[in-house]
Design a protein around this motif. Structure first.
Motif, PDB file in Angstrom:
ATOM      1  N   TRP A 290      44.829  35.520  47.229  1.00 56.03           N
ATOM      2  CA  TRP A 290      44.323  34.922  46.045  1.00 56.03           C
ATOM      3  C   TRP A 290      42.899  34.604  45.878  1.00 56.03           C
ATOM      4  O   TRP A 290      41.987  34.878  45.205  1.00 56.03           O
ATOM      5  N   ARG A 291      42.543  33.861  47.148  1.00 57.61           N
ATOM      6  CA  ARG A 291      41.213  33.428  47.269  1.00 57.61           C
ATOM      7  C   ARG A 291      40.924  33.453  48.895  1.00 57.61           C
ATOM      8  O   ARG A 291      41.823  33.522  49.627  1.00 57.61           O
ATOM      9  N   ASP A 292      39.585  33.777  49.417  1.00 56.90           N
ATOM     10  CA  ASP A 292      39.180  34.128  50.446  1.00 56.90           C
ATOM     11  C   ASP A 292      39.624  33.117  51.453  1.00 56.90           C
ATOM     12  O   ASP A 292      40.141  33.310  52.838  1.00 56.90           O
ATOM     13  N   ASP A 293      39.525  31.891  51.307  1.00 56.47           N
ATOM     14  CA  ASP A 293      39.917  30.773  52.238  1.00 56.47           C
ATOM     15  C   ASP A 293      41.300  30.266  52.171  1.00 56.47           C
ATOM     16  O   ASP A 293      41.549  28.841  52.618  1.00 56.47           O
TER      17      ASP A 293
ATOM     18  N   MET B 182      44.190  30.696  53.556  1.00 53.78           N
ATOM     19  CA  MET B 182      44.874  30.102  54.755  1.00 53.78           C
ATOM     20  C   MET B 182      44.504  29.212  55.281  1.00 53.78           C
ATOM     21  O   MET B 182      45.213  28.104  55.865  1.00 53.78           O
ATOM     22  N   ILE B 183      43.107  28.919  55.287  1.00 52.57           N
ATOM     23  CA  ILE B 183      42.530  27.737  56.004  1.00 52.57           C
ATOM     24  C   ILE B 183      42.841  26.425  55.074  1.00 52.57           C
ATOM     25  O   ILE B 183      43.396  25.633  55.512  1.00 52.57           O
ATOM     26  N   LEU B 184      42.703  26.633  53.617  1.00 53.79           N
ATOM     27  CA  LEU B 184      42.948  25.663  52.862  1.00 53.79           C
ATOM     28  C   LEU B 184      44.677  25.151  53.004  1.00 53.79           C
ATOM     29  O   LEU B 184      44.966  24.049  52.938  1.00 53.79           O
ATOM     30  N   GLN B 185      45.346  26.143  53.301  1.00 58.39           N
ATOM     31  CA  GLN B 185      46.897  25.951  53.321  1.00 58.39           C
ATOM     32  C   GLN B 185      47.158  25.548  54.794  1.00 58.39           C
ATOM     33  O   GLN B 185      48.367  25.012  55.067  1.00 58.39           O
ATOM     34  N   GLY B 186      46.101  25.407  55.815  1.00 55.27           N
ATOM     35  CA  GLY B 186      46.468  24.696  56.956  1.00 55.27           C
ATOM     36  C   GLY B 186      47.230  25.912  57.923  1.00 55.27           C
ATOM     37  O   GLY B 186      48.025  25.324  58.749  1.00 55.27           O
ATOM     38  N   VAL B 187      47.237  27.207  57.789  1.00 51.54           N
ATOM     39  CA  VAL B 187      48.199  28.091  58.330  1.00 51.54           C
ATOM     40  C   VAL B 187      47.298  28.904  59.098  1.00 51.54           C
ATOM     41  O   VAL B 187      48.202  29.771  59.787  1.00 51.54           O
ATOM     42  N   GLY B 188      46.111  28.961  58.987  1.00 55.95           N
ATOM     43  CA  GLY B 188      45.545  29.839  59.876  1.00 55.95           C
ATOM     44  C   GLY B 188      43.919  29.672  59.818  1.00 55.95           C
ATOM     45  O   GLY B 188      43.539  28.756  59.060  1.00 55.95           O
ATOM     46  N   SER B 189      43.152  30.234  60.638  1.00 56.75           N
ATOM     47  CA  SER B 189      41.699  29.929  60.566  1.00 56.75           C
ATOM     48  C   SER B 189      40.755  31.131  60.071  1.00 56.75           C
ATOM     49  O   SER B 189      39.678  31.128  60.057  1.00 56.75           O
ATOM     50  N   LYS B 190      41.519  32.134  59.510  1.00 55.39           N
ATOM     51  CA  LYS B 190      40.647  33.540  58.998  1.00 55.39           C
ATOM     52  C   LYS B 190      40.565  33.456  57.705  1.00 55.39           C
ATOM     53  O   LYS B 190      41.635  33.068  56.778  1.00 55.39           O
ATOM     54  N   THR B 191      39.309  33.916  57.283  1.00 52.50           N
ATOM     55  CA  THR B 191      39.265  34.262  55.685  1.00 52.50           C
ATOM     56  C   THR B 191      39.906  35.582  55.523  1.00 52.50           C
ATOM     57  O   THR B 191      40.125  36.512  56.338  1.00 52.50           O
ATOM     58  N   GLY B 192      39.973  35.903  54.431  1.00 53.23           N
ATOM     59  CA  GLY B 192      40.339  37.393  53.678  1.00 53.23           C
ATOM     60  C   GLY B 192      39.335  38.469  54.266  1.00 53.23           C
ATOM     61  O   GLY B 192      39.852  39.559  54.632  1.00 53.23           O
TER      62      GLY B 192
ATOM     63  N   ILE C 246      50.930  41.728  49.311  1.00 56.09           N
ATOM     64  CA  ILE C 246      50.718  40.317  48.834  1.00 56.09           C
ATOM     65  C   ILE C 246      51.273  39.288  50.071  1.00 56.09           C
ATOM     66  O   ILE C 246      52.489  39.452  50.539  1.00 56.09           O
ATOM     67  N   ASN C 247      50.451  38.550  50.455  1.00 51.11           N
ATOM     68  CA  ASN C 247      50.476  37.808  51.727  1.00 51.11           C
ATOM     69  C   ASN C 247      51.507  36.599  51.190  1.00 51.11           C
ATOM     70  O   ASN C 247      51.275  35.974  50.161  1.00 51.11           O
ATOM     71  N   ASN C 248      52.393  36.040  52.274  1.00 53.03           N
ATOM     72  CA  ASN C 248      53.097  34.978  51.755  1.00 53.03           C
ATOM     73  C   ASN C 248      52.394  33.485  51.309  1.00 53.03           C
ATOM     74  O   ASN C 248      53.142  32.641  50.773  1.00 53.03           O
ATOM     75  N   THR C 249      50.999  33.525  51.592  1.00 51.63           N
ATOM     76  CA  THR C 249      50.362  32.353  51.147  1.00 51.63           C
ATOM     77  C   THR C 249      49.938  32.628  49.531  1.00 51.63           C
ATOM     78  O   THR C 249      49.333  31.489  49.125  1.00 51.63           O
ATOM     79  N   ASN C 250      50.009  33.716  49.052  1.00 57.12           N
ATOM     80  CA  ASN C 250      49.358  34.008  47.933  1.00 57.12           C
ATOM     81  C   ASN C 250      50.408  33.451  46.805  1.00 57.12           C
ATOM     82  O   ASN C 250      51.441  33.797  46.654  1.00 57.12           O
ATOM     83  N   PRO C 251      49.679  32.514  45.908  1.00 55.70           N
ATOM     84  CA  PRO C 251      50.472  32.029  44.720  1.00 55.70           C
ATOM     85  C   PRO C 251      50.942  32.697  43.755  1.00 55.70           C
ATOM     86  O   PRO C 251      51.854  32.632  42.903  1.00 55.70           O
ATOM     87  N   LEU C 252      50.491  34.143  43.900  1.00 54.69           N
ATOM     88  CA  LEU C 252      51.063  35.060  42.790  1.00 54.69           C
ATOM     89  C   LEU C 252      52.410  35.158  43.098  1.00 54.69           C
ATOM     90  O   LEU C 252      53.153  35.817  42.077  1.00 54.69           O
ATOM     91  N   LEU C 253      52.734  35.073  44.306  1.00 55.24           N
ATOM     92  CA  LEU C 253      54.327  35.412  44.557  1.00 55.24           C
ATOM     93  C   LEU C 253      55.470  34.184  43.935  1.00 55.24           C
ATOM     94  O   LEU C 253      56.539  34.145  43.856  1.00 55.24           O
ATOM     95  N   ILE C 254      54.683  33.254  43.415  1.00 53.69           N
ATOM     96  CA  ILE C 254      55.415  31.982  42.720  1.00 53.69           C
ATOM     97  C   ILE C 254      55.481  32.218  41.263  1.00 53.69           C
ATOM     98  O   ILE C 254      54.354  32.199  40.481  1.00 53.69           O
ATOM     99  N   ASP C 255      56.648  32.740  40.716  1.00 56.28           N
ATOM    100  CA  ASP C 255      56.485  33.139  39.396  1.00 56.28           C
ATOM    101  C   ASP C 255      56.100  32.293  38.223  1.00 56.28           C
ATOM    102  O   ASP C 255      55.474  32.978  37.453  1.00 56.28           O
ATOM    103  N   ASP C 256      56.049  31.000  38.354  1.00 55.80           N
ATOM    104  CA  ASP C 256      55.437  30.150  37.399  1.00 55.80           C
ATOM    105  C   ASP C 256      54.137  29.398  37.789  1.00 55.80           C
ATOM    106  O   ASP C 256      53.777  28.577  37.053  1.00 55.80           O
ATOM    107  N   SER C 257      53.546  30.156  38.826  1.00 56.52           N
ATOM    108  CA  SER C 257      52.285  29.552  39.005  1.00 56.52           C
ATOM    109  C   SER C 257      51.042  29.854  38.251  1.00 56.52           C
ATOM    110  O   SER C 257      51.104  30.772  37.393  1.00 56.52           O
ATOM    111  N   PRO C 258      50.050  28.882  38.090  1.00 59.68           N
ATOM    112  CA  PRO C 258      48.913  29.269  37.196  1.00 59.68           C
ATOM    113  C   PRO C 258      48.097  30.460  37.621  1.00 59.68           C
ATOM    114  O   PRO C 258      47.900  31.331  36.629  1.00 59.68           O
TER     115      PRO C 258
END
Ligand code: MLT
Ligand code: MN
Length: 308
Positions: free
Chosen positions: A229-232, A234-244, A275-287
């Motif tokens: 969803w956004r470039d950073d 994986m970093i924001l979620q603390g699960v990786g160091s790479k940007t998109g 769609i990556n597992n970190t992408n909030p698009l996968l959560i049905d009711d996400s903004p």
């Protein structure tokens, strides 16, 4: 007619990825969010013989889950409606499923020369014996009529084109990596039937420049890279160091993101896939899901069927 079946809608790792332990993953395991396998499409011009676009590590399960891909009930003891496979890059999530297609079933394997070379250098892909599987080079910017291993037409034409991207992660080595190379490491596909129905499949793309925008303008249907969803993220979620960007993917949101880039292209139906597992698009009711849907985007799901 063009029949399309989404076999897998998630990026590498699937949803949930085997070792993810965040809230979304736990919800999927608890049956509160829809699980997704790794990105792949099946397409057919007659509903009888099928072409697989990218062979994901989940391919065995994907075939078992989709009746049109089962052997015909009245067919021989070893048979399959799968007549060809087309690859868009050499990423693990797009080639590992080839290993599940051993067992001497005849099919044609189409890919860019660079991807065929990768397969040729790696002996494990020799489980697909040349007696059964014919590897065919897919040139860019040319229309190719897809044929089965024995040369019979499948009623589909493919035009491959280079999109900005990089070599597969497992081939990066330690050196400098060109993140937006146009050398064929990553291609997009335009698939067309004899009755001129067509769609685009672009599961990986690092940038959408004027050339690609021109191709997609006024298209009927586009499946496009929805990795992050956004470039950073994986970093924001603390699960990786790479940007998109470092992974060779443009993001869905943002000023230079996919949704903004498509805004004036007049594409009739726009579907995020890979769609990556970190992408909030996968959560049905996400903004974020709401935002994408309000911008006219759909989110692919396993088993999604489209007929054109
Ligand atoms: C990607 O889409 O960036 C790759 O599939 C990453 C990977 O190989 O894990
Ligand atoms: Mn991938």
């Amino acid at each position: 007619m063009l029949r399309l079946l989404v076999l897998g809608s998630a990026a590498g790792g699937g949803f949930p990825q085997w070792n993810t332990n965040d809230e979304a993953a736990r919800k999927v395991r608890a049956g509160r969010l829809v699980p997704r396998t790794q990105s792949s499409l099946a397409v057919s011009a007659d509903g009888r013989r099928w072409v697989i676009l990218n062979a994901s590590p989940d391919l065995r399960q994907q075939i078992n889950d989709r009746r049109p891909l089962h052997p015909a009930p009245d067919g021989p003891k070893r048979s399959s409606p799968i007549a060809a496979v087309v690859l868009t890059n050499a990423d693990v999530d797009h080639v590992a499923g080839l290993l599940s297609l051993r067992e001497n079933h005849p099919f044609a394997l189409y890919a860019h020369r660079r991807v065929l070379d990768v397969l040729g250098r790696n002996g494990i892909f020799d489980v697909l014996s040349p007696k059964s599987v014919e590897r065919r080079e897919l040139p860019v910017d040319a229309r190719v009529a897809l044929r089965d291993r024995d040369g019979e037409s499948l009623g589909l034409e493919i035009e491959a084109f280079a999109v900005p991207g990089k070599a597969a992660l497992w081939l990066e080595g330690g050196g400098e990596v060109d993140l937006q190379s146009m050398n064929g490491d990553t291609i997009g596909l335009r698939v067309r039937s004899a009755d001129a129905r067509e769609f685009f499949y672009i599961p990986g793309c690092a940038a959408l420049g004027t050339e690609l925008a021109g191709r997609l303008r006024s298209a009927e249907l586009v499946f496009f890279d929805g990795t992050l969803w956004r470039d950073d993220e994986m970093i924001l979620q603390g699960v990786g160091s790479k940007t998109g960007k470092r992974m060779g993917h443009m993001s869905c949101s943002g000023e230079d993101g996919t949704m903004a880039s498509f805004r004036r292209l007049g594409v009739n139906r726009k579907v995020f896939i890979h769609i990556n597992n970190t992408n909030p698009l996968l959560i049905d009711d996400s903004p974020e899901r709401l935002e994408a849907e309000s911008a006219g985007w759909e989110v692919a799901y396993d088993g999604m069927e489209i007929e054109l």
